[in-house]
Design a protein around this motif. Sequence first.
Motif, PDB file in Angstrom:
ATOM      1  N   ASP A 274       1.848   4.881   1.197  1.00  0.00           N
ATOM      2  CA  ASP A 274       1.717   5.747   2.370  1.00  0.00           C
ATOM      3  C   ASP A 274       1.832   7.190   1.889  1.00  0.00           C
TER       4      ASP A 274
ATOM      5  N   ILE B 212       9.373  -0.530   4.478  1.00  0.00           N
ATOM      6  CA  ILE B 212       8.920   0.634   3.719  1.00  0.00           C
ATOM      7  C   ILE B 212       9.918   0.841   2.583  1.00  0.00           C
TER       8      ILE B 212
ATOM      9  N   ARG C  53       0.848  -1.194   0.000  1.00  0.00           N
ATOM     10  CA  ARG C  53       0.000   0.000   0.000  1.00  0.00           C
ATOM     11  C   ARG C  53       0.880   1.239   0.000  1.00  0.00           C
TER      12      ARG C  53
ATOM     13  N   LYS D 274       5.167   9.153   1.342  1.00  0.00           N
ATOM     14  CA  LYS D 274       5.345   9.052  -0.115  1.00  0.00           C
ATOM     15  C   LYS D 274       6.217   7.826  -0.455  1.00  0.00           C
TER      16      LYS D 274
ATOM     17  N   TYR E 292       6.115   3.131  -0.192  1.00  0.00           N
ATOM     18  CA  TYR E 292       5.260   1.948  -0.228  1.00  0.00           C
ATOM     19  C   TYR E 292       5.541   1.057   0.969  1.00  0.00           C
ATOM     20  N   ARG E 293       4.464   0.645   1.637  1.00  0.00           N
ATOM     21  CA  ARG E 293       4.564  -0.248   2.784  1.00  0.00           C
ATOM     22  C   ARG E 293       4.258  -1.678   2.341  1.00  0.00           C
TER      23      ARG E 293
ATOM     24  N   TYR F 119       4.664  -6.024   9.474  1.00  0.00           N
ATOM     25  CA  TYR F 119       5.319  -5.167   8.499  1.00  0.00           C
ATOM     26  C   TYR F 119       6.577  -5.828   7.957  1.00  0.00           C
TER      27      TYR F 119
END
Length: 174
Positions: A125, A146, A123, A129, A131-132, A143
């Motif tokens: 963020d 990032i 997704r 700016k 992506y996770r 998680y």
Amino acid sequence: MGIAKDGKYGLTFDRVNSVLEYEPETGIFRWKVKLSDRSPVGKAAGGHAVCGHWRIRVDGHYYMAHRLAWLLMTGDWPPTEIDHKNRVRDDNKWGNLRCCTHSQNLANANRRSDNSTGFKGVRFDPVLKKYRAVSYKDGKQIYAGIFDDPEAAFEAYRRKSLEIHGEFHHSGED
């Protein structure tokens, strides 16, 4: 009329076995007895539910065919959810079915249709700016990192998902 919960209406192995024949190699159910004009002996039983699974009406209540297959093959209602290994909801071949937790079932799901990145488990963020990469197990987010680009986030997701879900891992690429 909704889908009945297992045993809620007293449906037993003996009753199912007396009215339905299950072909494990094809996943098809056939009527052993005529319960109505729409269910002559030998005719394939059931039809598609809105969700895409195959369902069969027995004694006035609908049951998911994959759960009836489990009952007929093992003698007991499944203790948990049933996963279709190939993710085809109406493919009820015995070799395609396995018991699983809800978390494992979700891990084997395809990428959601509302996914905006094009990658399962990734997704964007908007604050960072970036992506996770996120996986889930038993309702908890795990998680994987990032990243600057979605491809790198997806690779991290795939590794983490395979690590935590094993044989139930599906990357959503088909």
